[in-house]
Scaffold this motif. Sequence first.
Motif, PDB file in Angstrom:
ATOM      1  N   LEU A   2       0.040  -1.382   0.070  1.00 52.17           N
ATOM      2  CA  LEU A   2       0.224  -0.221   0.240  1.00 52.17           C
ATOM      3  C   LEU A   2       0.734   1.146   0.470  1.00 52.17           C
ATOM      4  O   LEU A   2       0.386   1.993  -0.033  1.00 52.17           O
ATOM      5  N   TYR A   3       2.140   1.317   0.391  1.00 49.35           N
ATOM      6  CA  TYR A   3       2.842   2.229   0.403  1.00 49.35           C
ATOM      7  C   TYR A   3       4.581   1.870   0.260  1.00 49.35           C
ATOM      8  O   TYR A   3       4.759   0.433   0.662  1.00 49.35           O
ATOM      9  N   THR A   4       5.347   2.223  -0.074  1.00 49.11           N
ATOM     10  CA  THR A   4       6.544   2.177  -0.565  1.00 49.11           C
ATOM     11  C   THR A   4       6.921   2.398   1.597  1.00 49.11           C
ATOM     12  O   THR A   4       8.194   3.616   1.705  1.00 49.11           O
ATOM     13  N   PRO A   5       7.619   1.179   1.784  1.00 47.73           N
ATOM     14  CA  PRO A   5       8.202   1.454   3.158  1.00 47.73           C
ATOM     15  C   PRO A   5       9.937   2.360   3.654  1.00 47.73           C
ATOM     16  O   PRO A   5       9.873   2.779   4.079  1.00 47.73           O
ATOM     17  N   GLU A   6      10.514   1.971   2.643  1.00 43.56           N
ATOM     18  CA  GLU A   6      11.878   2.787   2.506  1.00 43.56           C
ATOM     19  C   GLU A   6      11.443   4.067   2.734  1.00 43.56           C
ATOM     20  O   GLU A   6      12.402   5.518   2.966  1.00 43.56           O
ATOM     21  N   ALA A   7       9.857   4.756   2.463  1.00 45.12           N
ATOM     22  CA  ALA A   7      10.141   6.255   1.814  1.00 45.12           C
ATOM     23  C   ALA A   7       9.393   6.957   3.792  1.00 45.12           C
ATOM     24  O   ALA A   7       9.859   7.948   3.839  1.00 45.12           O
ATOM     25  N   PHE A   8       9.864   5.757   4.190  1.00 46.67           N
ATOM     26  CA  PHE A   8       9.092   6.788   5.925  1.00 46.67           C
ATOM     27  C   PHE A   8       9.895   6.180   7.106  1.00 46.67           C
ATOM     28  O   PHE A   8      11.282   5.555   6.702  1.00 46.67           O
ATOM     29  N   GLU A   9      10.127   6.758   8.376  1.00 46.05           N
ATOM     30  CA  GLU A   9      11.074   6.374   9.377  1.00 46.05           C
ATOM     31  C   GLU A   9      10.396   6.305  10.933  1.00 46.05           C
ATOM     32  O   GLU A   9       8.875   6.565  10.415  1.00 46.05           O
ATOM     33  N   PRO A  10      10.879   5.570  11.244  1.00 41.82           N
ATOM     34  CA  PRO A  10      10.824   5.140  12.662  1.00 41.82           C
ATOM     35  C   PRO A  10      10.599   6.712  13.680  1.00 41.82           C
ATOM     36  O   PRO A  10      10.569   7.313  12.928  1.00 41.82           O
ATOM     37  N   LEU A  11       8.747   6.352  13.958  1.00 46.93           N
ATOM     38  CA  LEU A  11       8.468   8.111  15.184  1.00 46.93           C
ATOM     39  C   LEU A  11       9.327   7.887  16.197  1.00 46.93           C
ATOM     40  O   LEU A  11       9.817   7.225  17.009  1.00 46.93           O
ATOM     41  N   THR A  12       9.501   8.944  16.252  1.00 48.05           N
ATOM     42  CA  THR A  12      10.192   9.701  17.725  1.00 48.05           C
ATOM     43  C   THR A  12      10.328   9.247  19.227  1.00 48.05           C
ATOM     44  O   THR A  12       8.723   9.205  18.705  1.00 48.05           O
ATOM     45  N   GLU A  13      10.658   8.869  19.436  1.00 53.12           N
ATOM     46  CA  GLU A  13      10.315   8.448  20.752  1.00 53.12           C
ATOM     47  C   GLU A  13       9.757   9.628  21.566  1.00 53.12           C
ATOM     48  O   GLU A  13       8.959   9.542  22.938  1.00 53.12           O
TER      49      GLU A  13
END
Length: 402
Positions: A2-13
């Motif tokens: 549904l989307y390109t995973p490598e375009a995203f990063e883990p959410l800040t803590e």
Amino acid sequence: MLYTPEAFEPLTETAWDETRARDRVGEIVADVDGAMRGSRLMWRANEWDGWHGTSPMKNLYVGATGVIWALDALRRRGLAETSLDLPDLATRTLELFRERPDFMKGMKLPEPKESALLTGETGILLVAWRLAPSAELETALLERVRANMQNRADELMWGVPGTLHAARAMLNWTGDERWREAWLESADALWSRREPDGMWVQRMYEREERGLSASHGLVGNVLALLGGGELLTAERRERLVRETSAILVRTAVFEDGRPNWPPRERPTLPGPDGQVRLQWDYGGAGVVVSAAEYLDEELLLAGAELVWEAGPHGLEKGPCICHGTSGNGYALLKMFARTGDERWLERARRFAMHALEQVERLRTERGHGRYSLWTGDLGVALFAADCVEATTGYPVLDSPDG
């Protein structure tokens, strides 16, 4: 997929901190104030923002007008105070645009290109009038809006949907019947080109496409028409909502109960370049933001859950409201507005903290900020401001005052 995973990063803590968010908004404004350059006092354009354009960029989308609009919006809301003379900057930006327009070179642009809200003179005139109103500016703006009625781009950036937003803003500000007439005439022109199945054809850059997106398609057009409020007849409103909802149900692509939407009417998600986008300008985030008031709530919630699960965009897309973290964050804010569920506000605020951190990371990497509304730091500041105030208005399109 549904989307390109490598375009995203883990959410800040980093947890939501209102004081920190307010401070970061102030820092962005201070950086913008200190970044004026040259004898003409404009901002350095990012390479992507100035692609095939004439520096300095002046338009509402990626140029000085967007910067000025955002600074004024933050000032009006009492969230940050600029040291710049915004009325003077707005009128000088109009003068600079008329001397050296910053249209993309080497491309066949929709005509009349000067009437475009985001990339032409209409947006520049709108902001100039708001900050330094005059009969001359209002007359010029009305001429631009009326000239755009036959523009067959039929999308937000160049076409009638953009000038509908301008006409509605001017009617709100002035109460002048000329703007009511301009809105109604523009809406009739756009409606007349609506296909029998409820879609529009976008004719741009020597191509014809049937788009769905917030920037170049169906949901952006519908948002502009519905934004007319009482100006749109009840019959047209009901039909528009019913038929658009049916199209969005039909075109949604599902995996594991989560939907995304292709940028154009097609059965698969990848664009011509093979990317599967999930952002405001293309894909499900923009559908959720634009259709939040009328689309089936279960479908909207599923689309917003996909945005949350994907997380923030990586630095290649960045923190911006066009194709980055803050644009997707507005989908979460819209779900807070639709449902009243505080969980969505909490999620949006986590995205805001991440986006503000991305601004800092990129400023350190580049040695300077990014000075634009849709693609730069000020869009992030406005998203953070909405998270502070628990408001949900996507810049310019939901509220002419920010």
